[in-house]
Design a protein around this motif. Sequence first.
Motif, PDB file in Angstrom:
ATOM      1  N   LEU A 820      29.847  19.419  40.245  1.00 56.70           N
ATOM      2  CA  LEU A 820      29.104  20.657  40.485  1.00 56.70           C
ATOM      3  C   LEU A 820      29.967  21.815  39.987  1.00 56.70           C
ATOM      4  O   LEU A 820      30.972  22.161  40.595  1.00 56.70           O
ATOM      5  CB  LEU A 820      28.802  20.834  41.979  1.00 56.70           C
ATOM      6  CG  LEU A 820      28.110  22.137  42.381  1.00 56.70           C
ATOM      7  CD1 LEU A 820      26.755  22.267  41.668  1.00 56.70           C
ATOM      8  CD2 LEU A 820      27.943  22.230  43.886  1.00 56.70           C
ATOM      9  N   HIS A 822      30.638  25.759  39.135  1.00 59.65           N
ATOM     10  CA  HIS A 822      30.143  27.012  39.721  1.00 59.65           C
ATOM     11  C   HIS A 822      31.091  28.167  39.416  1.00 59.65           C
ATOM     12  O   HIS A 822      32.299  27.976  39.261  1.00 59.65           O
ATOM     13  CB  HIS A 822      29.974  26.872  41.241  1.00 59.65           C
ATOM     14  CG  HIS A 822      31.263  26.628  41.979  1.00 59.65           C
ATOM     15  ND1 HIS A 822      32.024  27.632  42.517  1.00 59.65           N
ATOM     16  CD2 HIS A 822      31.917  25.470  42.265  1.00 59.65           C
ATOM     17  CE1 HIS A 822      33.083  27.112  43.110  1.00 59.65           C
ATOM     18  NE2 HIS A 822      33.056  25.807  42.964  1.00 59.65           N
ATOM     19  N   GLY A 828      29.236  27.841  45.551  1.00 55.39           N
ATOM     20  CA  GLY A 828      29.254  26.450  45.105  1.00 55.39           C
ATOM     21  C   GLY A 828      29.726  25.503  46.193  1.00 55.39           C
ATOM     22  O   GLY A 828      29.069  24.489  46.479  1.00 55.39           O
ATOM     23  N   CYS A 915      33.494  19.635  43.302  1.00 56.36           N
ATOM     24  CA  CYS A 915      33.165  21.054  43.135  1.00 56.36           C
ATOM     25  C   CYS A 915      34.185  21.674  42.194  1.00 56.36           C
ATOM     26  O   CYS A 915      35.364  21.769  42.529  1.00 56.36           O
ATOM     27  CB  CYS A 915      33.226  21.752  44.484  1.00 56.36           C
ATOM     28  SG  CYS A 915      31.637  22.261  45.083  1.00 56.36           S
ATOM     29  N   ARG A 917      35.424  24.900  40.059  1.00 55.58           N
ATOM     30  CA  ARG A 917      35.336  26.339  39.820  1.00 55.58           C
ATOM     31  C   ARG A 917      35.571  26.610  38.340  1.00 55.58           C
ATOM     32  O   ARG A 917      36.512  26.106  37.740  1.00 55.58           O
ATOM     33  CB  ARG A 917      36.391  27.041  40.684  1.00 55.58           C
ATOM     34  CG  ARG A 917      36.323  28.531  40.675  1.00 55.58           C
ATOM     35  CD  ARG A 917      37.291  29.104  41.701  1.00 55.58           C
ATOM     36  NE  ARG A 917      38.603  28.492  41.609  1.00 55.58           N
ATOM     37  CZ  ARG A 917      39.182  27.838  42.605  1.00 55.58           C
ATOM     38  NH1 ARG A 917      38.583  27.693  43.762  1.00 55.58           N
ATOM     39  NH2 ARG A 917      40.386  27.315  42.464  1.00 55.58           N
ATOM     40  N   PRO A 921      30.567  27.963  33.809  1.00 56.00           N
ATOM     41  CA  PRO A 921      30.032  26.699  34.332  1.00 56.00           C
ATOM     42  C   PRO A 921      28.950  26.082  33.456  1.00 56.00           C
ATOM     43  O   PRO A 921      28.829  24.853  33.407  1.00 56.00           O
ATOM     44  CB  PRO A 921      29.483  27.104  35.711  1.00 56.00           C
ATOM     45  CG  PRO A 921      29.250  28.566  35.632  1.00 56.00           C
ATOM     46  CD  PRO A 921      30.284  29.095  34.702  1.00 56.00           C
ATOM     47  N   TYR A 934      25.085  22.718  37.918  1.00 52.70           N
ATOM     48  CA  TYR A 934      25.841  23.955  37.920  1.00 52.70           C
ATOM     49  C   TYR A 934      25.062  25.022  38.667  1.00 52.70           C
ATOM     50  O   TYR A 934      23.827  24.977  38.779  1.00 52.70           O
ATOM     51  CB  TYR A 934      26.125  24.432  36.485  1.00 52.70           C
ATOM     52  CG  TYR A 934      24.897  24.933  35.754  1.00 52.70           C
ATOM     53  CD1 TYR A 934      24.547  26.293  35.778  1.00 52.70           C
ATOM     54  CD2 TYR A 934      24.071  24.063  35.037  1.00 52.70           C
ATOM     55  CE1 TYR A 934      23.423  26.753  35.126  1.00 52.70           C
ATOM     56  CE2 TYR A 934      22.945  24.514  34.382  1.00 52.70           C
ATOM     57  CZ  TYR A 934      22.627  25.857  34.435  1.00 52.70           C
ATOM     58  OH  TYR A 934      21.503  26.326  33.801  1.00 52.70           O
ATOM     59  N   ILE A 935      25.800  26.009  39.205  1.00 55.87           N
ATOM     60  CA  ILE A 935      25.177  27.226  39.727  1.00 55.87           C
ATOM     61  C   ILE A 935      26.018  28.402  39.241  1.00 55.87           C
ATOM     62  O   ILE A 935      27.234  28.283  39.050  1.00 55.87           O
ATOM     63  CB  ILE A 935      25.079  27.236  41.270  1.00 55.87           C
ATOM     64  CG1 ILE A 935      26.462  27.111  41.913  1.00 55.87           C
ATOM     65  CG2 ILE A 935      24.155  26.155  41.776  1.00 55.87           C
ATOM     66  CD1 ILE A 935      26.423  27.291  43.418  1.00 55.87           C
TER      67      ILE A 935
END
Length: 1665
Positions: A820, A822, A828, A915, A917, A921, A934-935
């Motif tokens: 993921l 973010h 995230g 997760c 960073r 992203p 992704y966010i």
Amino acid sequence: MSVRMKFHLRVEEWTKEQVRQWLTEELKIDQRWSDKLYEEEVSGKELICYKSKDLCELGLKHGPAVRIINTLETLLKSVENVSDFNMHPGTSQTDSQSHSDVPESSKAHSTDEKTGMSSLPTDQISDRVTQSQKATKSKKKKKRKCLSTSDTDNSLTHKTTNEAPSKSTVTQTTQSQMDKNLSVMTKSETTEISTAMPCQKKESKAKISSRNASAEVTVTESVGPEELKTKVTNTEKLSQSQKVDGKQKPLKCLCTFYPFDQQSVSHRYTEHYILPPESGPSNLIDPVHEYKFLGRAEDTDVMKKKINKEVFRFAAGCMNSRTNGTIHFGVADSKNSTYSHGEIIGVSVDETDIIIDHFHQGIRSYFIDYADDAKKCIREPRFVEVLCSDKTFSNKYIIEVDVVPKNSVVEGKVFQTQTLDEENQWKKSKGNSLFVRDGATTRDIFKIGNPRDLQVEVSKMNEGLKVLDTMRKEAEKKPECRKKLQYGEKLKDLLTGGERTLSHYDYYIIVTNKSHSEQLQHLKFLTALKLFCVLDFDPESVKKGSCNRYRKDRIANLHTPGQFHGDPRTLIQTLNLYKQTSWVLCNGRLDIDKDTEKPLPPSTWLIERAGEVQDMISFLCNPDTLPRGRFLVIFLLLSVVEAMNDPIFDTFMSFYKNLGGTQNIVSICTSHDGFQKWKDFVQTRTELDNGQRILELDVSEINGTILEKHHQTTEKLLPSDYGSSVVLKQIDEDSMTALDILCKNQCENEYDEDSEEFQDFKIKKEAEFYRGGKVEWWNFYFSDKTPTKPFIKRDKYTQVRNMVTFQTNEPTSTCVMVNLFHHPGCGGTTLAMNVMWDLRKEFRCAVLRDNTVSKEDVAQQVSYLLRCGKTDSLPKNPILLLVEDSEDTENTQELQHCLRKTIGEMDALVIILNCIRSKNPVEKYKNCVIDRQYITAALSKYEQNAFDEKLQELQKNHDKPENFYSFMIMKNNFNQDYVAHVADTILKDVDAGSREAQLLSILALFNTYVAESSISVSLCEDFLGIKRRLWGKESVMDKMEPYSCLLIEFQVEEYGVYKAVRFVHQRIAAECVKVLEERHSSPRADIILNMLHSDLFFERGIGKDNLLQSLKSMLITRQRKTEGDEKDTLFSPLIEDIRSGKEGTKNIQDILTEASKRFDKDFSIPQALARHNYLNEKEFAKAKIWAYHAKSIKENSYTFDTVGQVSRSELKHKIDGKKQEKKPHTPDDVKELLELAKEAIKAFQRAQLLAQTDDKADDDVKPHWKQNSYNISGYMNEIDTAMIVFDIVWALPLFEEKDVMRNEYIKQFFKGKMSLSSLSITQTEANEKFVSVLKDNESFLISLKPSVDKAFEFLEVFFTYTRVKGVVDTEKQNKNRKCISDHFKNYISLFCSSSKERLSEKTSKPKLSLTMEIEECRMFLEENKANYFPRILQFLEFRKDMIESIAEKYSFIYQNCTSKSLQDKTHHLLTHIILKLLKPKSKLAKSPKMLMELLEEILQEAGLSHQYPEPYYLALLLLWPGRSHADKKIVTYVDKIRKSSRKQLSSIFRARAPIAHLYLGKSDGLERLVSKKVLDDHFSNVSQRNALWQNAEIFKEKPIKDKLLRVNGIIEQGELYAEYGKLQIPVRPTYFGRIKSGYSTEKVSFYIGFAIDGPLAYDIQYDDM
């Protein structure tokens, strides 16, 4: 009847009754004032502590108060002048007097008191007189002997330290001497002190207080026939007082009695300690004591009879005298001169039941009348353990019997006994006995020989009977003197800091001593406290003490004090501090049979172990380890500390000194005697009244008090099979220190949710989160409890959840990963934790909370979580493991690999939710090859509406939720104008010079450039000048007003646990930096320089490691696109930003120079300085100094590469300068340039060697070290530098322009085939100088081409044989390969003739010699990158049309060269194999038989010990079993290729994975070999083709299944084999292979690929799956 008390000489020994009598009768003070002191329970011990003002505060008038104090001071001073005095002979404590007539001397001093007996009949008296006369005659001689020796009995000398409150030292004395001295004292005050004891006994001993624990006892013996004397000893005379007959005896300590009339009390005696002297009746309630040695009674049968005889004699005396009493067996009495009187010796008892049974049987045998009443008064014998001086059990006991003559039982009764005598073979004596207590002895009245005296004695008894009964009755009515204080409430306040829970302190340190078995059941409270460590002085604790009890419920690591010596950071990691309780055995342990672990007595302990314990305490009290005020030291005294030389008291003083007092120390005593002694010790040593921090509580009360404050009331549950649950025990949770485990019933039943406390807690937790704190499970719990107010979910929530749950359908491996990506601060991690919360009842969920733990340990802990609560069944619930705030996937992939190895045998599934960073992203998402999402920092319309609704909800429950800036930033859709407005508003009136503004600017700078950076609260306090106090201190957040709304305080758990401060959001921090620089003249350079100049930030302190790591990262970490950054930078973003500002380059120089001083052992700072100087400043001399400085700190490939880069950059700079000036190089220029090139290439070659060991990271960089990297810059830069040198030499005007051979001369020179002297150089002055320079560097120049060849070959091997583990950085890889390709083209153009030149030469010389033709072929192969095995392999993928020409050239060399090398043969065979695969119908293609013949020739020459793997690689391709044949030799060649490849390529394989260029297909013969290129062509339109290969999904595709052959195999003893009939060929599973651990023998199938290190297995499938 008037009863006057006789006072002790020592005032501190006075009872409160004696204090009252002294005030009223001697000083004639008003009765009401004496009663007032009596009500306040003022005894002599308290009286000597009083001052005039204290008395006035009680209400006394000033005059009487002054008079009392002055008289008391005079009395005390007079007592100090008493030095030597003799013991009166009539006070003998021997047993002989108890059974014999009292001599005249004794009778003269016998009591005049009526002894409280009922009237006796006259005839009974007459009988007793007759018996007594006979007994007197028979034993008179023996009695005289006893009298003559009584003067030589041992006496006790009591030594009190100078710090004692009384300031006096007193020993035993006769009552007559006491009276005399007291009389002298009172005369000086014109007041006479005349006292009498309640029982009217004239000859009584001075009572030694059991509270006088600081006293030490010296045993002395006289060398002459004189009476024994006790001397007042002090420190200066200690040696003389201890010498006896030329020998020195050790000091012995006083100890206290076992609590009277109590059972199951945790009291023990210590061998050779001294009990107070035997005593006579006082107030009838305080027990009298009598000692019996019993050392000669070894036989149990004899022992039990002796015990009964002495017990019932003593008991009858106590009952007839109506006084409580205790008789002690195993304590030295006056008959034995070997030991001191009252010395603890102990009795060995094998079977206590025998003694107890005999005791019960004997009552009726001894007591003539009232046997049942006697049974009610005499307690059953108790057996008190005797410890050795080292606190281990001595296997001995003190046997004690208490006598409690209750008035309701004994009133009006006389207890006569019949004695069973040893001399009479334990038969009853003829007469009866009537025992009474006479002083410290028990006397038989019926033994009085004189009838008249007997008659008188009996009459006195009859007269005093009613008086004693009345006194006993009144004494029993009096309330207990000691009031039970409210210590429970005080303990709560001290442990919680006045708060409601145990959360005030981060940690507790327990210091404890020997426990009693019955205390262990009440030690559960230890498991409720967050213990940092326990300092245990019980050597048996591990086996059967408090440690054993604790480890049944919690994890405790057993340590010694010496293990706490060393580097603090290393200690934290190796001892697992902060994560698991450290149980420190401070006086050895009996469960380990080593000399170093043997327990020691106090005197030896102080010499041998006290030092390391003090060092350990210094470590514990260091702010680096535990910040002041955030931990509490609890001295839990489970047994009485009898002396000040006890190791635990020495430990107390060490804590006292290190902590600067007792404000962080609490002492809890579990007995009253222990409480009084400990309190005295502390007051004596510290000269302070620390009574407020010394508590007296029974261990059961401690347990209940602490557990009441512990909120955890229900068991934690984990999901199990089919919707069931299992309990997560605390000891299991302790075992998984790296994991934060999320339970099914997380947060449930921890609070009364209807209470005000819970509502306050809820509001606090919500505010912390929405202000910018990290989300906690509580936040999700609160939302679940109110479904109308749900937790905000980002739009990607559903996708991420589905992505996780989908992994359980058909998992491809035991461990899969979901990424993921973010933006920082966009939610995230919150989204990931929200997914976990909602899946907690289906998955076993955990968060990896410590990234510093090794991946192997994490894998073991995850495996433990899988098995937790399971017995025989396999785990059904998958693990969902969150790895949060990662900045790369490489370490997580290593964790994934470890997890696969660890849990393979369990047929389980672990899903890693990673997760990551990233500043980009979306780009990371596109390049990722596995399941990902992704966010970003952009909200959808739906999300914005959810935030609007949440704000309205927050406004109802919180004050000013508009100040929850982290929430508001998201609510405003990350609008930069909003962020700028917040920063502008709050910093509008900032005073940039204030300490608060300086701290704010430093925090802003950190949080702008280093994600999740922070500064510890303790460091902030020091910077702001906040003084630490236990409670009520000013907080950092208070001090930082009005800026504190931008900051948040949180807990850090890495390299220790501590509170820290950071900005609520990275965007606000960045905007604050901008505002401070533009509007308040506080530029970035000034902020960082001010910090670097401040010693405070570099001193030892909690959180310093993380802070300095963040500082270094801010200074040197560059941005890279491959790591999610927006661009690649030459320096860190901070340095880049400073460089773009005013005086940027100078500021950078100053910053990095200062940083290099601060980080003097870090090579990266001077390395960055060198780069700054040669890249930005072009100050090459300075750059060279810093580069060499970096190398001197650490020699690795990177520092040597920097050294080479400096010289190479200067070389290029000088060449560019000449080009701009359009001037040719002079000889001096060439000399200088060649020197620079020589330095550069030397450094680059050294870098190449060191690159092989770069994976051995230093301890300080291990947590951030990326192991899957191999530094090839040494090879790249060597080639680049060499090409520059080639250009320089080629450009020299050494030959005439018309000389067509000029280029050939240079080629032959560099090839080493022509020397400079043999070249036809044009003779000019300039050329002579050039030649001279070249000759000076000739060896260097000749070495260039071979070195470049080796560098090119290494890079070909590097890129052809291996690939990056994990995600491929395509851009970087393509850039490197293009650079290599460009250099190679230039290299070929310099050293190889062009095709036109060769064709022209061939035409002009048709009869070109065979040798020259072979050379021409080799040049052709070199020019076309076909002269090296890995280069030939590349033809499988590139330039397929060239393969026939290459094969033709190799065939020509093979057929015509008489000195073919093994390399020529291997290249020839490989070329024809590839030709056969690419163009099977080519005229040049060889038959399989011919290929096999070529292979046999190669293998025969290579043998089985060839150092390179290429010959064996060819054997794999041609000898691998097919449908019709299986050559057994293939097993040997597999073994050889593995060994040779590991020998040659092991340093590369540690960072990269081998590449299989060919796979085993379904055809037969050579056609079964399928190239990777052929397989890739089926997926040419798939954008994420690499992803399919990396996650092994490609093997599920139909084209692959159609092309490749699935081979059957077996796993045995953890090794994988391909099976062809009975032939088993070893095959290595790939990184994505699935091999179960546990050495399970399994049938499997898989695909096979051929790599340079042997056959590889892909997509392993188990037959039973």
